[in-house]
Enzyme design. Structure first.
Site, PDB file in Angstrom:
ATOM      1  N   LYS A  93       0.844  -1.200   0.000  1.00 31.01           N
ATOM      2  CA  LYS A  93       0.000   0.000   0.000  1.00 31.01           C
ATOM      3  C   LYS A  93       0.881   1.253   0.000  1.00 31.01           C
ATOM      4  O   LYS A  93       0.590   2.222  -0.699  1.00 31.01           O
ATOM      5  CB  LYS A  93      -0.905   0.031   1.235  1.00 31.01           C
ATOM      6  CG  LYS A  93      -2.007  -1.014   1.229  1.00 31.01           C
ATOM      7  CD  LYS A  93      -2.859  -0.844   2.487  1.00 31.01           C
ATOM      8  CE  LYS A  93      -3.955  -1.880   2.580  1.00 31.01           C
ATOM      9  NZ  LYS A  93      -4.759  -1.726   3.805  1.00 31.01           N
ATOM     10  N   ASP A 126      -8.389   1.690   5.059  1.00 28.69           N
ATOM     11  CA  ASP A 126      -8.813   0.303   5.139  1.00 28.69           C
ATOM     12  C   ASP A 126      -9.388  -0.048   3.772  1.00 28.69           C
ATOM     13  O   ASP A 126     -10.058   0.775   3.142  1.00 28.69           O
ATOM     14  CB  ASP A 126      -9.874   0.091   6.218  1.00 28.69           C
ATOM     15  CG  ASP A 126      -9.926  -1.379   6.610  1.00 28.69           C
ATOM     16  OD1 ASP A 126      -8.962  -1.861   7.238  1.00 28.69           O
ATOM     17  OD2 ASP A 126     -10.899  -2.079   6.263  1.00 28.69           O
ATOM     18  N   PHE A 136      -0.929  -7.750  -4.863  1.00 32.62           N
ATOM     19  CA  PHE A 136      -1.059  -8.463  -3.593  1.00 32.62           C
ATOM     20  C   PHE A 136      -2.527  -8.797  -3.345  1.00 32.62           C
ATOM     21  O   PHE A 136      -3.408  -8.389  -4.113  1.00 32.62           O
ATOM     22  CB  PHE A 136      -0.469  -7.634  -2.444  1.00 32.62           C
ATOM     23  CG  PHE A 136      -1.190  -6.336  -2.169  1.00 32.62           C
ATOM     24  CD1 PHE A 136      -0.947  -5.212  -2.941  1.00 32.62           C
ATOM     25  CD2 PHE A 136      -2.127  -6.240  -1.135  1.00 32.62           C
ATOM     26  CE1 PHE A 136      -1.615  -4.014  -2.689  1.00 32.62           C
ATOM     27  CE2 PHE A 136      -2.787  -5.042  -0.865  1.00 32.62           C
ATOM     28  CZ  PHE A 136      -2.535  -3.935  -1.651  1.00 32.62           C
TER      29      PHE A 136
END
Ligand code: IMP
Length: 189
Positions: free
Chosen positions: A15, A67, A147
């Protein structure tokens, strides 16, 4: 915004890499933190709760948490699922297991969601930004880039997964959409 430094609190290096690419021109400093994740329902609930755990711990002016995960329409009833439970869902089933339980599903619609929370210490504001990309769950695992769910997610209008083509992901991902909104907000300060 004069001081172009933000602190992005996450333990996920993938991220961080994506966010640094999107927020070019900003200094993105990442810090890892062992968040306690609530048993909530929405990405917004989790992001708000994550922010509440860190805003007193760090002194930087702009604190960012996020998130993210996948929402699979056929499993979503009263709330987005697996949604905020994307991580335990993937850990428990693996990609193979998820494809297995979807084997007979005709509705393979899904979307990737990224919800970002920004705390601005100067104005004491909290802003939430959501990015979503629609697509379908593939019938095979394809590609080894990216991912998480990337190798089974085909964005709408394409025939390759995010795991096969990181360039496509970098152009239209949920994270790109959410952090472009963050960028606009930061530039407006
Ligand atoms: P978390 O937000 O770090 O808790 O991630 C939730 C779950 O969604 C994890 O299993 C991640 O691997 C997955 N996930 C989050 N973002 C992405 C993405 O951009 N692509 C694929 N999977 C993702």
């Amino acid at each position: 915004m004069k001081d172009k430094e933000i602190i992005f609190i996450t333990s996920n290096e993938d991220k961080v890499k994506e966010v640094k690419e999107i927020l070019q021109g900003f200094r993105v400093v990442s810090k890892s933190f062992p968040f306690i994740e609530i048993q909530g329902r929405s990405f917004e609930d989790v992001v708000f709760h994550k922010l509440s755990q860190v805003i007193e711990l760090y002194e930087e002016n702009i604190i960012v948490v996020e998130d993210s995960g996948i929402v699979i329409d056929t499993f979503s009833r009263s709330y987005e699922f697996p949604g905020i439970y994307s991580k335990p869902f993937l850990n428990a089933l693996n990609l193979e297991g998820i494809l297995d339980i979807m084997k007979n599903k005709t509705n393979r619609d899904a979307r990737m969601v990224c919800c970002v929370g920004v705390f601005n210490r100067l104005s004491l504001e909290i802003k939430l930004f959501r990015g979503e990309v629609r697509g379908v769950i593939s019938d095979k695992i394809k590609g080894s880039r990216g991912f998480g769910y990337d190798p089974i997610f085909i964005p709408r209008g394409y025939d390759v997964t995010f795991g096969e083509d990181p360039k496509i992901k970098s152009i239209l991902s949920h994270r790109k959409l959410a952090f472009e909104k963050v960028k606009d907000y930061l530039l407006s300060l």
